[in-house]
Design an enzyme around this catalytic site. Structure first.
Site, PDB file in Angstrom:
ATOM      1  N   HIS A  58       0.840  -1.198   0.000  1.00 13.55           N
ATOM      2  CA  HIS A  58       0.000   0.000   0.000  1.00 13.55           C
ATOM      3  C   HIS A  58       0.877   1.251   0.000  1.00 13.55           C
ATOM      4  O   HIS A  58       2.096   1.192   0.166  1.00 13.55           O
ATOM      5  CB  HIS A  58      -0.921  -0.013   1.221  1.00 13.55           C
ATOM      6  CG  HIS A  58      -2.011  -1.043   1.115  1.00 13.55           C
ATOM      7  ND1 HIS A  58      -3.028  -1.151   2.024  1.00 13.55           N
ATOM      8  CD2 HIS A  58      -2.240  -2.019   0.198  1.00 13.55           C
ATOM      9  CE1 HIS A  58      -3.843  -2.137   1.684  1.00 13.55           C
ATOM     10  NE2 HIS A  58      -3.377  -2.679   0.571  1.00 13.55           N
ATOM     11  N   GLU A  60       1.329   3.650   2.103  1.00 14.74           N
ATOM     12  CA  GLU A  60       2.083   3.936   3.314  1.00 14.74           C
ATOM     13  C   GLU A  60       3.387   3.135   3.361  1.00 14.74           C
ATOM     14  O   GLU A  60       4.418   3.644   3.815  1.00 14.74           O
ATOM     15  CB  GLU A  60       1.234   3.606   4.551  1.00 14.74           C
ATOM     16  CG  GLU A  60      -0.030   4.434   4.678  1.00 14.74           C
ATOM     17  CD  GLU A  60      -1.252   3.787   4.047  1.00 14.74           C
ATOM     18  OE1 GLU A  60      -2.359   3.958   4.576  1.00 14.74           O
ATOM     19  OE2 GLU A  60      -1.083   3.100   3.006  1.00 14.74           O
ATOM     20  N   CYS A  83      -5.364   1.038   6.580  1.00 19.87           N
ATOM     21  CA  CYS A  83      -6.055  -0.212   6.903  1.00 19.87           C
ATOM     22  C   CYS A  83      -5.524  -0.792   8.203  1.00 19.87           C
ATOM     23  O   CYS A  83      -4.360  -0.622   8.565  1.00 19.87           O
ATOM     24  CB  CYS A  83      -5.907  -1.214   5.763  1.00 19.87           C
ATOM     25  SG  CYS A  83      -4.211  -1.755   5.465  1.00 19.87           S
ATOM     26  N   ALA A 170     -25.869   8.478 -34.703  1.00 17.37           N
ATOM     27  CA  ALA A 170     -25.663   7.550 -35.818  1.00 17.37           C
ATOM     28  C   ALA A 170     -26.680   7.854 -36.898  1.00 17.37           C
ATOM     29  O   ALA A 170     -27.716   8.493 -36.654  1.00 17.37           O
ATOM     30  CB  ALA A 170     -25.828   6.095 -35.359  1.00 17.37           C
ATOM     31  N   TRP A 178     -17.089   7.645 -38.643  1.00 12.87           N
ATOM     32  CA  TRP A 178     -16.861   8.082 -37.263  1.00 12.87           C
ATOM     33  C   TRP A 178     -17.492   9.446 -37.087  1.00 12.87           C
ATOM     34  O   TRP A 178     -17.289  10.333 -37.928  1.00 12.87           O
ATOM     35  CB  TRP A 178     -15.374   8.148 -36.954  1.00 12.87           C
ATOM     36  CG  TRP A 178     -14.691   6.815 -36.984  1.00 12.87           C
ATOM     37  CD1 TRP A 178     -13.914   6.318 -37.980  1.00 12.87           C
ATOM     38  CD2 TRP A 178     -14.694   5.825 -35.955  1.00 12.87           C
ATOM     39  NE1 TRP A 178     -13.429   5.080 -37.652  1.00 12.87           N
ATOM     40  CE2 TRP A 178     -13.890   4.757 -36.401  1.00 12.87           C
ATOM     41  CE3 TRP A 178     -15.289   5.743 -34.693  1.00 12.87           C
ATOM     42  CZ2 TRP A 178     -13.681   3.618 -35.630  1.00 12.87           C
ATOM     43  CZ3 TRP A 178     -15.073   4.622 -33.934  1.00 12.87           C
ATOM     44  CH2 TRP A 178     -14.279   3.578 -34.411  1.00 12.87           C
ATOM     45  N   LEU A 212     -13.798  -3.237 -27.728  1.00 12.27           N
ATOM     46  CA  LEU A 212     -13.910  -2.834 -26.319  1.00 12.27           C
ATOM     47  C   LEU A 212     -12.651  -3.166 -25.515  1.00 12.27           C
ATOM     48  O   LEU A 212     -12.712  -3.793 -24.451  1.00 12.27           O
ATOM     49  CB  LEU A 212     -15.138  -3.468 -25.660  1.00 12.27           C
ATOM     50  CG  LEU A 212     -16.509  -2.918 -26.074  1.00 12.27           C
ATOM     51  CD1 LEU A 212     -17.603  -3.560 -25.244  1.00 12.27           C
ATOM     52  CD2 LEU A 212     -16.576  -1.400 -25.964  1.00 12.27           C
ATOM     53  N   ARG A 215      -6.461   0.798 -25.674  1.00 15.42           N
ATOM     54  CA  ARG A 215      -5.308   0.913 -26.563  1.00 15.42           C
ATOM     55  C   ARG A 215      -4.604   2.239 -26.278  1.00 15.42           C
ATOM     56  O   ARG A 215      -4.956   3.290 -26.830  1.00 15.42           O
ATOM     57  CB  ARG A 215      -5.756   0.820 -28.025  1.00 15.42           C
ATOM     58  CG  ARG A 215      -6.404  -0.514 -28.352  1.00 15.42           C
ATOM     59  CD  ARG A 215      -6.899  -0.611 -29.775  1.00 15.42           C
ATOM     60  NE  ARG A 215      -8.023   0.278 -30.056  1.00 15.42           N
ATOM     61  CZ  ARG A 215      -9.297  -0.001 -29.758  1.00 15.42           C
ATOM     62  NH1 ARG A 215      -9.600  -1.137 -29.137  1.00 15.42           N
ATOM     63  NH2 ARG A 215     -10.262   0.836 -30.060  1.00 15.42           N
ATOM     64  N   GLY A 299     -25.839   2.085 -27.687  1.00 16.19           N
ATOM     65  CA  GLY A 299     -26.724   2.931 -28.464  1.00 16.19           C
ATOM     66  C   GLY A 299     -27.733   3.681 -27.621  1.00 16.19           C
ATOM     67  O   GLY A 299     -27.728   3.618 -26.381  1.00 16.19           O
ATOM     68  N   LEU A 302     -30.162   1.586 -24.895  1.00 16.61           N
ATOM     69  CA  LEU A 302     -29.583   1.196 -23.622  1.00 16.61           C
ATOM     70  C   LEU A 302     -29.166   2.419 -22.801  1.00 16.61           C
ATOM     71  O   LEU A 302     -29.389   2.464 -21.583  1.00 16.61           O
ATOM     72  CB  LEU A 302     -28.390   0.278 -23.860  1.00 16.61           C
ATOM     73  CG  LEU A 302     -27.886  -0.540 -22.660  1.00 16.61           C
ATOM     74  CD1 LEU A 302     -29.029  -1.309 -22.008  1.00 16.61           C
ATOM     75  CD2 LEU A 302     -26.772  -1.486 -23.089  1.00 16.61           C
TER      76      LEU A 302
END
Length: 367
Positions: A58, A60, A83, A170, A178, A212, A215, A299, A302
């Site tokens: 961690h 610390e 912690c 779209a 694009w 998905l 990169r 889209g 959703l």
């Protein structure tokens, strides 16, 4: 009436430094929170560090290792309560006590049930002065995904969309490549990299065949986000680039869906309400998978479903200087707004010019 802050200008500067250190773990610490630590005698910094990856030391511990004997009598500025339990690593409170620090300043209490004040109690019991609340708002903003998962039981949901000046995403045919420029598409990779999951729908898989993945062109280390496809009937499992590469993929489907023979995939059923997924249940499922932040790349249907359900925490919008006309697809479908009093208000958090596009980070106004 005036209220004097218990923290000095040096305290503020050193905690701000700890927050900048914490942010370096944005792409690698999940599902753990991002944490930074600075050790100092007055304004003299003697050690610093940040949590770099799950299972590793961690913040610390890194700071104490850098400080060595100079940690004795120092103040530790840490962005989250240390912690006090044994997890993947020993308790940070033990390390701070053993090193002989005299004061701990934390930006905020850790709501994680195994910590949640226990770290402060352990330090105080050892005679260490403990203060917290310094730059707490900034610390909460940094770890908004982690805090959402722990406090609300669901991840922080960001909806990413590229739109035209006339609010279209779209063509009527579904073609969207694009709308945004190359600079915006590179910028999106950074937002993907900090996400625990990239979420899309079966319609987007069929129309756009997205990969998905993250990169990054500068070699920055990144833990690949989980790719999640909402596919009620598992119609897309035998196709698409979303299953290619090293990043894991999870299919979420309706309880009555049947997996095609011969396919081995990670999949789980979620309840369906009418013809739509229980979207709150989808997010709560992802929280149980240790997902802090979800980026939705889908889209209008959703995106509109999540927005209509009140589950969208922020909107990442790339506005391109082009027009597609009235027959093109809108930003959101399914929003039933018949009066101005019903309009959904958005608060601008950030804005920037990215190449030829304009990037907006927006959050819904809460009633």
């Amino acid at each position: 009436m005036s209220f004097l802050s218990p923290f000095s200008a040096a305290d503020h500067a050193l905690m701000a430094r700890a927050l900048r250190l914490a942010e370096r773990g944005a792409y690698t610490t999940r599902p753990n929170p991002m944490v930074g630590c600075v050790l100092a005698h007055g304004e003299d910094v003697v050690g610093e560090g940040w949590h770099q990856r799950k299972g590793g030391p961690h913040a610390e511990v890194f700071a104490l290792q850098a400080a060595g004997d100079r940690a004795r009598g120092a103040t530790a500025y840490v962005t989250l309560e240390p912690c006090a339990h044994h997890g993947s690593t020993p308790p940070c409170t033990e390390a701070l006590v053993a090193a002989g620090v005299s004061r701990v300043v934390a930006a905020m209490r850790d709501p994680f049930p195994q910590v949640d004040g226990a770290g402060f109690e352990t330090l105080r019991a050892a005679g260490i002065v403990v203060e917290h609340g310094l730059l707490e708002a900034q610390a909460r903003e940094l770890n908004r995904g982690f805090l959402s998962r722990i406090e609300r039981g669901r991840p922080w949901l960001r909806v990413k969309l590229a739109t035209t000046l006339d609010g279209r995403t779209a063509l009527a045919s579904g073609d969207s490549k694009w709308i945004s420029g190359e600079a915006s598409r590179r910028d999106v990779q950074r937002w993907r990299a900090r996400s625990g999951a990239l979420l899309t729908g079966a319609g987007t898989v069929l129309a756009d065949d997205p990969q998905l993945t993250v990169r990054l062109d500068d070699g920055t280390e990144c833990v690949p986000p989980l790719r999640v496809v909402l596919d009620p009937g598992l119609a897309t499992v035998a196709r698409g680039r979303v299953r290619e590469g090293d990043a894991p993929t999870l299919y979420i489907h309706a309880p009555d869906a049947r997996l095609p023979r011969g396919l081995e995939i990670e999949h789980v059923a979620v309840p369906v309400q009418g013809t739509r997924f229980d979207l709150d249940a989808v997010l709560r499922l992802l929280a149980t998978c240790g997902i802090n932040e979800v980026q939705l790349e889908a889209g209008a249907t959703l995106a509109g479903g999540f927005l209509d359900a009140g589950l969208v925490d922020e909107l990442l919008l790339y506005v391109a200087p082009v027009l597609l006309g009235q027959s093109a697809r809108p930003l959101f479908d399914g929003l039933h707004i018949d009066a101005m009093a019903q309009r959904l208000k958005m608060r601008r958090i950030d804005s920037a010019v990215v190449g030829e596009d304009f990037r907006l980070l927006l959050r819904p106004e809460k009633d």
